[in-house]
Motif scaffolding. Structure first.
Motif, mmCIF file in Angstrom:
data_model
loop_
_atom_site.group_PDB
_atom_site.id
_atom_site.type_symbol
_atom_site.label_atom_id
_atom_site.label_comp_id
_atom_site.label_asym_id
_atom_site.label_seq_id
_atom_site.Cartn_x
_atom_site.Cartn_y
_atom_site.Cartn_z
ATOM 1 N N ASN A 1 0.821 -1.224 0.000
ATOM 2 C CA ASN A 1 0.000 0.000 0.000
ATOM 3 C C ASN A 1 0.849 1.266 0.000
ATOM 4 O OD1 ASN A 1 -2.146 -1.722 0.165
ATOM 5 N ND2 ASN A 1 -2.730 -1.193 2.253
ATOM 6 N N TYR A 2 2.147 1.141 0.289
ATOM 7 C CA TYR A 2 3.020 2.298 0.437
ATOM 8 C C TYR A 2 4.028 2.357 -0.709
ATOM 9 C CZ TYR A 2 1.082 2.046 5.145
ATOM 10 O OH TYR A 2 0.225 1.981 6.206
ATOM 11 N N VAL B 1 7.228 1.268 8.861
ATOM 12 C CA VAL B 1 6.221 1.838 7.964
ATOM 13 C C VAL B 1 6.101 3.314 8.300
ATOM 14 C CG1 VAL B 1 3.833 1.767 7.183
ATOM 15 C CG2 VAL B 1 4.941 -0.334 7.939
ATOM 16 N N ALA C 1 4.268 6.289 8.326
ATOM 17 C CA ALA C 1 2.836 6.506 8.134
ATOM 18 C C ALA C 1 2.464 7.969 8.053
ATOM 19 C CB ALA C 1 2.060 5.852 9.276
ATOM 20 N N SER D 1 -3.199 -0.230 7.693
ATOM 21 C CA SER D 1 -2.845 0.100 6.315
ATOM 22 C C SER D 1 -3.997 -0.027 5.334
ATOM 23 C CB SER D 1 -1.684 -0.795 5.849
ATOM 24 O OG SER D 1 -0.555 -0.632 6.689
ATOM 25 N N TYR E 1 -6.739 3.965 6.834
ATOM 26 C CA TYR E 1 -5.673 4.950 6.658
ATOM 27 C C TYR E 1 -6.252 6.323 6.326
ATOM 28 C CZ TYR E 1 -1.210 6.994 5.340
ATOM 29 O OH TYR E 1 -0.104 7.811 5.272
ATOM 30 N N GLN F 1 0.632 6.790 1.239
ATOM 31 C CA GLN F 1 0.105 5.767 0.342
ATOM 32 C C GLN F 1 -0.199 6.436 -1.000
ATOM 33 O OE1 GLN F 1 -3.107 3.337 1.825
ATOM 34 N NE2 GLN F 1 -2.006 2.755 3.691
#
Length: 450
Positions: free
Chosen positions: A139-140, A158, A160, A361, A366, A379
């Protein structure tokens, strides 16, 4: 700039009063005769992020009967957060931990003989789990995550959240309109507008001088000057090359670019709230929001949008990056890597930690994180479009660049070695620009030699 000061709460299990219930300090639940598994999460105190973590944890507990979340937090002020997360790691009592992005800047080349610091040291010591192949990582943006939390082909966190901090500026749209002013795009235009406002009896800029937020002016100007004429993708190399030059002695804090950044800092500081030295970052956004007819500008990170809105829901506010040069094209949005979730190798509940990160995620969850924290999305498929003040940032993302990393400084070096100490620089402190820069240059040389 020093770490952001946030709401002060005890470094213990916290459930916000009246908020969603997602915390538990118990490792077992005897009400029904059964035991529970406790997932231990630790995060520094940031109201929006904490509230989201509680919300998601309640959702997680519902989806995982028999699991309870224990959330611990501490403010970044006075080293409280560092003390907490270090103690949790030493006692092997945390499963999921929020840290500042352990960027490549944390790793100096071998020829310096410098040991990694902060989160980077945990990577080097093998204390963080490699998350590269976890399904939720898709997703990233892989390149961004590798740059911010990677090492030798692995990714240990991660990232975020990221925010605008260097030169970050909030403004009151109605107040600018009242004086027929636009969002400035050059440094001189910004100064001219501040002068117009001052002559009209309005104090242009509100800032927390008590907690060093004025440093954002110097950092913003410096970043834009050093990146002038360069592509956003060059930022990592520009920071690395500068660190290398500082270490080798071919650059210094007394170089012309830093003197010019300091001169521009002084020009801006003529327009700040006269009593800024006593203003705490904790209260600054709310005070600024309540003054409808004063302080058109607030020097503060982009993370405080929700705090400002809650303080004055009717305020017609906007956000931009203060222009540091007279080249409009060079005055771009700079982004500071921020909250990064990591899983310690000592975690007792790694599988649950991965499941929590999977839920975090998921795009719908998110999106809520973005709404609560005001973060720029990490993302690629999502933008933080639910907040009106994000419009300017979203429109300027294509030419945004990551905030330049600082020169490598040995552990234990004086604060001055890493750059000007804005608590001491006029008008907040008593020292002149020459005094500050000479002290910083000397402190850096001595720390490197040592």
């Amino acid at each position: 700039m020093r770490p952001r000061i946030t709401v002060t709460l005890t470094a213990a299990t916290v459930c916000l009063a009246g908020a969603l219930t997602g915390c538990s300090s118990s490792s077992s639940d005897n009400s029904g005769g059964g035991s529970t598994t406790t997932l231990n999460i630790a995060e520094w105190t940031n109201p929006g992020a904490i509230q989201f973590t509680q919300w998601l944890s309640a959702k997680f507990e519902k989806a995982h009967p028999g699991v309870k979340i224990k959330l611990q937090q501490a403010p970044t002020a006075n080293g409280a957060w560092g003390t907490l997360w270090n103690s949790l790691l030493q006692s092997k009592s945390v499963d999921l931990l929020a840290l500042q992005a352990p960027t490549q800047a944390g790793f100096a080349p071998g020829y310096t003989s410098l040991k990694a610091q902060g989160a980077a040291a945990l990577i080097e010591a093998g204390q963080l789990v490699d998350l590269k192949d976890q399904p939720f990582m898709k997703n990233y943006d892989a390149t961004m995550q590798a740059a911010m939390a990677g090492r030798n082909g692995h990714i240990y966190g991660v990232m975020a959240a990221e925010y605008s901090a260097a030169g970050a500026m909030w403004y009151k749209k109605d107040l600018l309109a009242k004086y027929h002013l636009d969002v400035p795009t050059t440094f001189q235009q910004f100064l001219d507008e501040c002068e117009t406002l001052k002559k009209a009896g309005v104090t242009p800029i509100f800032v927390s001088g008590k907690d060093g937020m004025q440093g954002g002016v110097w950092q913003g100007v410096m970043n834009q000057m050093l990146m002038q004429g360069k592509a956003p993708a060059d930022a990592v190399k520009v920071g690395s090359d500068r660190a290398d030059a500082f270490w080798k002695g071919t650059q210094s804090w007394t170089d012309p670019v830093y003197r010019e950044a300091s001169a521009r800092y002084e020009k801006v500081m003529k327009y700040i709230e006269p009593n800024a030295a006593g203003v705490a970052q904790l209260t600054a956004p709310g005070v600024w929001a309540s003054k409808a007819d004063d302080y058109p500008f607030l020097l503060d990170g982009s993370w405080d949008g929700a705090v400002i809105q809650q303080a004055n829901p009717k305020l017609n506010m906007g956000f931009f990056t203060m222009p540091g040069t007279d080249d409009a094209a060079a005055n771009r949005l700079t982004l500071k890597p921020d909250l990064t979730w990591v899983v310690p190798t000592s975690a007792k509940n790694k599988t649950l930690a991965m499941q929590w990160l999977t839920m975090f995620s998921e795009p719908e969850n998110y999106k809520e994180w973005l709404k609560q924290t005001g973060s720029v999305s990490t993302q690629p498929a999502l933008q933080n479009t639910g907040l009106s003040w994000m419009d300017w940032q979203n429109a300027h993302m294509t030419d945004a660049f990551p905030q330049l990393s600082s020169p490598w400084v040995p552990a234990g070096a004086p604060l001055d070695a890493g750059g000007p100490d804005f608590y001491k620089l006029t008008p907040i402190g008593k020292d002149s620009v020459d005094t500050i820069l000479n002290r910083s240059a000397s402190a850096y040389r001595k720390s490197v030699a040592g």
